[in-house]
Motif scaffolding. Structure first.
Motif, PDB file in Angstrom:
ATOM      1  N   LEU A  30      29.390 -11.614  37.803  1.00 36.06           N
ATOM      2  CA  LEU A  30      29.972 -11.456  37.139  1.00 36.06           C
ATOM      3  C   LEU A  30      30.242 -12.610  35.506  1.00 36.06           C
ATOM      4  O   LEU A  30      31.171 -12.014  34.354  1.00 36.06           O
ATOM      5  CB  LEU A  30      31.839 -11.419  37.648  1.00 36.06           C
ATOM      6  CG  LEU A  30      32.313 -10.986  38.595  1.00 36.06           C
ATOM      7  CD1 LEU A  30      33.443 -11.321  39.171  1.00 36.06           C
ATOM      8  CD2 LEU A  30      32.437  -8.934  37.764  1.00 36.06           C
ATOM      9  N   ARG A  34      30.081 -10.652  31.931  1.00 35.15           N
ATOM     10  CA  ARG A  34      31.222 -11.363  31.013  1.00 35.15           C
ATOM     11  C   ARG A  34      30.516 -11.641  29.549  1.00 35.15           C
ATOM     12  O   ARG A  34      31.099 -11.223  28.561  1.00 35.15           O
ATOM     13  CB  ARG A  34      31.905 -12.873  31.493  1.00 35.15           C
ATOM     14  CG  ARG A  34      33.362 -12.045  32.704  1.00 35.15           C
ATOM     15  CD  ARG A  34      34.008 -13.010  33.064  1.00 35.15           C
ATOM     16  NE  ARG A  34      34.689 -12.563  33.957  1.00 35.15           N
ATOM     17  CZ  ARG A  34      35.306 -12.927  35.178  1.00 35.15           C
ATOM     18  NH1 ARG A  34      34.808 -14.309  35.319  1.00 35.15           N
ATOM     19  NH2 ARG A  34      36.319 -12.689  35.825  1.00 35.15           N
ATOM     20  N   ASN A  35      29.506 -12.912  29.844  1.00 37.36           N
ATOM     21  CA  ASN A  35      28.701 -13.116  28.938  1.00 37.36           C
ATOM     22  C   ASN A  35      28.163 -12.210  27.752  1.00 37.36           C
ATOM     23  O   ASN A  35      27.637 -11.838  26.556  1.00 37.36           O
ATOM     24  CB  ASN A  35      26.626 -13.134  29.687  1.00 37.36           C
ATOM     25  CG  ASN A  35      28.216 -15.165  29.572  1.00 37.36           C
ATOM     26  OD1 ASN A  35      29.451 -15.380  29.405  1.00 37.36           O
ATOM     27  ND2 ASN A  35      27.409 -15.968  30.875  1.00 37.36           N
ATOM     28  N   GLU A  37      29.851  -8.553  27.522  1.00 41.69           N
ATOM     29  CA  GLU A  37      30.416  -8.185  27.072  1.00 41.69           C
ATOM     30  C   GLU A  37      30.851  -8.829  25.493  1.00 41.69           C
ATOM     31  O   GLU A  37      30.726  -8.125  24.745  1.00 41.69           O
ATOM     32  CB  GLU A  37      31.259  -8.038  27.900  1.00 41.69           C
ATOM     33  CG  GLU A  37      32.592  -7.692  27.357  1.00 41.69           C
ATOM     34  CD  GLU A  37      32.936  -5.664  27.386  1.00 41.69           C
ATOM     35  OE1 GLU A  37      33.564  -5.599  26.605  1.00 41.69           O
ATOM     36  OE2 GLU A  37      31.961  -5.485  27.666  1.00 41.69           O
TER      37      GLU A  37
END
Length: 129
Positions: A30, A34-35, A37
């Motif tokens: 995750l 997230r990074n 994205e």
């Protein structure tokens, strides 16, 4: 190693050496997703978690991240996205960097990267002109 030897190792507590090391956990994945994205936001791209980490919460092999366009009218080359991900410490050097999947009847391709020595498969959809 014979079945009897494996059973013996299990009962004596030596079997831990026979269990493969988990490469990716859901929590680790995750953070990377997230990074990724955030790193690809300027490319009008989104990312999605896939594969074993999504199904089981861990993977012994790799992390699968799908990259797909949020705006299909704009196209960017994988080279520019890869350059951005390299700034996030993803290493794309090594064998089997990119594999074309046209032999499977689809337009995606898979690029292999590594973060801290752990493999990430980036499944890239429909960005190339």
């Amino acid at each position: 190693m014979s079945l009897l030897q494996n059973i013996w190792k299990y009962f004596t507590g030596e079997s831990k050496a026979l269990v493969p090391q988990v490469e990716w956990t859901l929590a680790d994945a995750l953070a990377v997703v997230r990074n990724t994205e955030i790193a690809l936001a300027s490319f009008n791209a989104h990312v999605a978690l896939a594969g074993g980490v999504l199904q089981c919460g861990y993977s012994y092999k790799d992390l699968d991240i799908i990259i797909y366009p949020s705006k299909t009218r704009k196209t960017y080359s994988w080279a520019s996205m890869k350059e951005q991900l390299t700034r996030c410490d993803i290493d794309f050097t090594g064998p089997n960097e990119c594999a074309d999947h046209s032999k499977y009847g689809d337009d995606k391709f898979v690029c292999v990267g590594h973060l801290d020595g752990k493999r990430i498969d980036f499944i890239v959809l429909e960005f190339m002109p």
